[in-house]
Design a protein around this motif. Structure first.
Motif, PDB file in Angstrom:
ATOM      1  N   LEU A  52       8.449   6.738  -4.114  1.00  0.00           N
ATOM      2  CA  LEU A  52       7.524   6.614  -5.012  1.00  0.00           C
ATOM      3  C   LEU A  52       6.695   7.896  -4.719  1.00  0.00           C
ATOM      4  CD1 LEU A  52       6.136   3.387  -4.161  1.00  0.00           C
ATOM      5  CD2 LEU A  52       8.642   3.614  -5.933  1.00  0.00           C
ATOM      6  N   ALA A  53       6.346   8.219  -6.538  1.00  0.00           N
ATOM      7  CA  ALA A  53       5.690   9.446  -6.842  1.00  0.00           C
ATOM      8  C   ALA A  53       4.145   9.038  -7.212  1.00  0.00           C
ATOM      9  CB  ALA A  53       6.603  10.321  -7.921  1.00  0.00           C
ATOM     10  N   VAL A  54       2.939   9.210  -6.548  1.00  0.00           N
ATOM     11  CA  VAL A  54       1.916   8.800  -7.036  1.00  0.00           C
ATOM     12  C   VAL A  54       1.063  10.353  -7.509  1.00  0.00           C
ATOM     13  CG1 VAL A  54      -0.234   8.174  -6.352  1.00  0.00           C
ATOM     14  CG2 VAL A  54       2.023   7.384  -4.847  1.00  0.00           C
ATOM     15  N   PHE A  55       1.024   9.843  -8.727  1.00  0.00           N
ATOM     16  CA  PHE A  55       0.214  11.044  -9.751  1.00  0.00           C
ATOM     17  C   PHE A  55      -1.309  10.385  -9.619  1.00  0.00           C
ATOM     18  CE2 PHE A  55       3.471  12.335 -11.526  1.00  0.00           C
ATOM     19  CZ  PHE A  55       4.541  11.606 -11.479  1.00  0.00           C
ATOM     20  N   ASN A  56      -2.798  11.459 -10.199  1.00  0.00           N
ATOM     21  CA  ASN A  56      -3.600  11.035  -9.966  1.00  0.00           C
ATOM     22  C   ASN A  56      -3.965  12.352 -11.360  1.00  0.00           C
ATOM     23  OD1 ASN A  56      -6.189  11.372 -10.829  1.00  0.00           O
ATOM     24  ND2 ASN A  56      -6.574  12.437  -7.750  1.00  0.00           N
ATOM     25  N   LEU A  57      -4.161  11.142 -12.991  1.00  0.00           N
ATOM     26  CA  LEU A  57      -4.468  11.890 -14.080  1.00  0.00           C
ATOM     27  C   LEU A  57      -6.183  11.617 -13.779  1.00  0.00           C
ATOM     28  CD1 LEU A  57      -1.429  10.969 -16.008  1.00  0.00           C
ATOM     29  CD2 LEU A  57      -2.241  12.858 -14.677  1.00  0.00           C
ATOM     30  N   GLY A  58      -7.132  12.865 -13.542  1.00  0.00           N
ATOM     31  CA  GLY A  58      -8.672  12.719 -13.999  1.00  0.00           C
ATOM     32  C   GLY A  58      -8.119  11.681 -13.057  1.00  0.00           C
ATOM     33  N   GLY A  59      -8.041  11.237 -12.784  1.00  0.00           N
ATOM     34  CA  GLY A  59      -9.171  10.035 -11.305  1.00  0.00           C
ATOM     35  C   GLY A  59      -8.391   8.848 -11.753  1.00  0.00           C
TER      36      GLY A  59
ATOM     37  N   ARG B  51       0.798  -1.555   0.415  1.00  0.00           N
ATOM     38  CA  ARG B  51      -0.019  -0.102  -0.171  1.00  0.00           C
ATOM     39  C   ARG B  51       1.403   0.972   0.049  1.00  0.00           C
ATOM     40  NH1 ARG B  51      -1.325   3.868   3.880  1.00  0.00           N
ATOM     41  NH2 ARG B  51      -4.007   4.577   3.004  1.00  0.00           N
ATOM     42  N   VAL B  52       0.653   2.264  -0.925  1.00  0.00           N
ATOM     43  CA  VAL B  52       1.105   3.454  -0.872  1.00  0.00           C
ATOM     44  C   VAL B  52       0.354   4.511   0.255  1.00  0.00           C
ATOM     45  CG1 VAL B  52       2.217   5.340  -2.385  1.00  0.00           C
ATOM     46  CG2 VAL B  52       2.027   2.830  -2.903  1.00  0.00           C
ATOM     47  N   CYS B  53      -0.741   5.138  -0.325  1.00  0.00           N
ATOM     48  CA  CYS B  53      -1.103   5.648   0.284  1.00  0.00           C
ATOM     49  C   CYS B  53      -3.186   6.191  -0.011  1.00  0.00           C
ATOM     50  CB  CYS B  53      -0.284   8.033   0.183  1.00  0.00           C
ATOM     51  SG  CYS B  53      -1.272   7.317  -2.553  1.00  0.00           S
TER      52      CYS B  53
ATOM     53  N   GLN C  18      -7.152  -0.878  -4.078  1.00  0.00           N
ATOM     54  CA  GLN C  18      -8.087  -1.526  -3.500  1.00  0.00           C
ATOM     55  C   GLN C  18      -8.359  -0.666  -2.363  1.00  0.00           C
ATOM     56  OE1 GLN C  18      -4.607  -4.250  -1.674  1.00  0.00           O
ATOM     57  NE2 GLN C  18      -4.295  -5.638  -4.081  1.00  0.00           N
ATOM     58  N   GLY C  19     -10.152  -0.978  -2.980  1.00  0.00           N
ATOM     59  CA  GLY C  19     -11.010  -0.184  -2.065  1.00  0.00           C
ATOM     60  C   GLY C  19     -10.659   1.841  -2.265  1.00  0.00           C
ATOM     61  N   ASP C  20     -10.394   2.415  -1.216  1.00  0.00           N
ATOM     62  CA  ASP C  20      -9.542   3.659  -1.229  1.00  0.00           C
ATOM     63  C   ASP C  20      -8.345   3.958  -0.928  1.00  0.00           C
ATOM     64  OD1 ASP C  20      -9.977   6.535  -1.375  1.00  0.00           O
ATOM     65  OD2 ASP C  20      -9.307   6.863   0.622  1.00  0.00           O
ATOM     66  N   ASP C  21      -7.651   2.315  -1.375  1.00  0.00           N
ATOM     67  CA  ASP C  21      -6.067   2.369  -1.133  1.00  0.00           C
ATOM     68  C   ASP C  21      -5.421   2.126  -2.552  1.00  0.00           C
ATOM     69  OD1 ASP C  21      -5.549   2.617   1.591  1.00  0.00           O
ATOM     70  OD2 ASP C  21      -5.808   0.157   1.761  1.00  0.00           O
ATOM     71  N   VAL C  22      -4.646   2.966  -3.252  1.00  0.00           N
ATOM     72  CA  VAL C  22      -3.654   3.117  -3.873  1.00  0.00           C
ATOM     73  C   VAL C  22      -2.569   1.936  -3.596  1.00  0.00           C
ATOM     74  CG1 VAL C  22      -2.086   4.227  -5.671  1.00  0.00           C
ATOM     75  CG2 VAL C  22      -3.977   6.102  -4.574  1.00  0.00           C
ATOM     76  N   CYS C  23      -2.307   1.292  -3.976  1.00  0.00           N
ATOM     77  CA  CYS C  23      -0.930  -0.177  -3.819  1.00  0.00           C
ATOM     78  C   CYS C  23      -0.529  -0.331  -5.087  1.00  0.00           C
ATOM     79  CB  CYS C  23      -1.750  -1.350  -3.536  1.00  0.00           C
ATOM     80  SG  CYS C  23      -2.712  -1.292  -1.910  1.00  0.00           S
TER      81      CYS C  23
END
Ligand code: FES
Length: 112
Positions: free
Chosen positions: A29-36, A7-9, A95-100
């Protein structure tokens, strides 16, 4: 499921069209949200020691704040010099609300 999924965030921590860095074990790690849609790469630029999460994100391209090299967030492909080495990407699993991420695979799902 692969063994090396971590899990990252939470998805809700990353606003639309933005990026944040997270420590995961010995990686950053860099986590990107590109339009969802979520994408994860190494945070450190491949040119020198700079955090890409501090760079400028536009149209799926992250521009490094130090020397203005750039990468395609989805593929890790170099988009601007002085970078010449592609950025490591990770396979994302929601996974659910998690970014893994699967630490053993790249964004295309190939062994990395
Ligand atoms: Fe990123 Fe130089 S450290 S372009």
């Amino acid at each position: 499921m692969a063994d090396n999924v971590v899990r990252v965030c939470a998805q809700s921590e990353i606003g639309p069209d933005s990026v944040k860095a997270y420590e995961v074990g010995d990686r950053r790690l860099a986590v990107f949200n590109l339009g969802g849609e979520f994408y994860v790469t190494d945070d450190e630029c491949t040119h020198a020691a700079a955090s890409l999460a501090e760079g400028m994100l536009e149209d799926g391209i992250i521009e490094c704040c130090l020397h203005f090299g750039a990468f395609d967030v989805k593929t890790g492909e170099v988009k601007a010099p002085p970078c010449s080495q592609a950025l490591r990407t990770y396979k994302v699993l929601l996974q659910g609300d998690d970014v893994c991420v699967d630490l053993d695979k790249n964004a295309a799902g190939e062994p990395a």
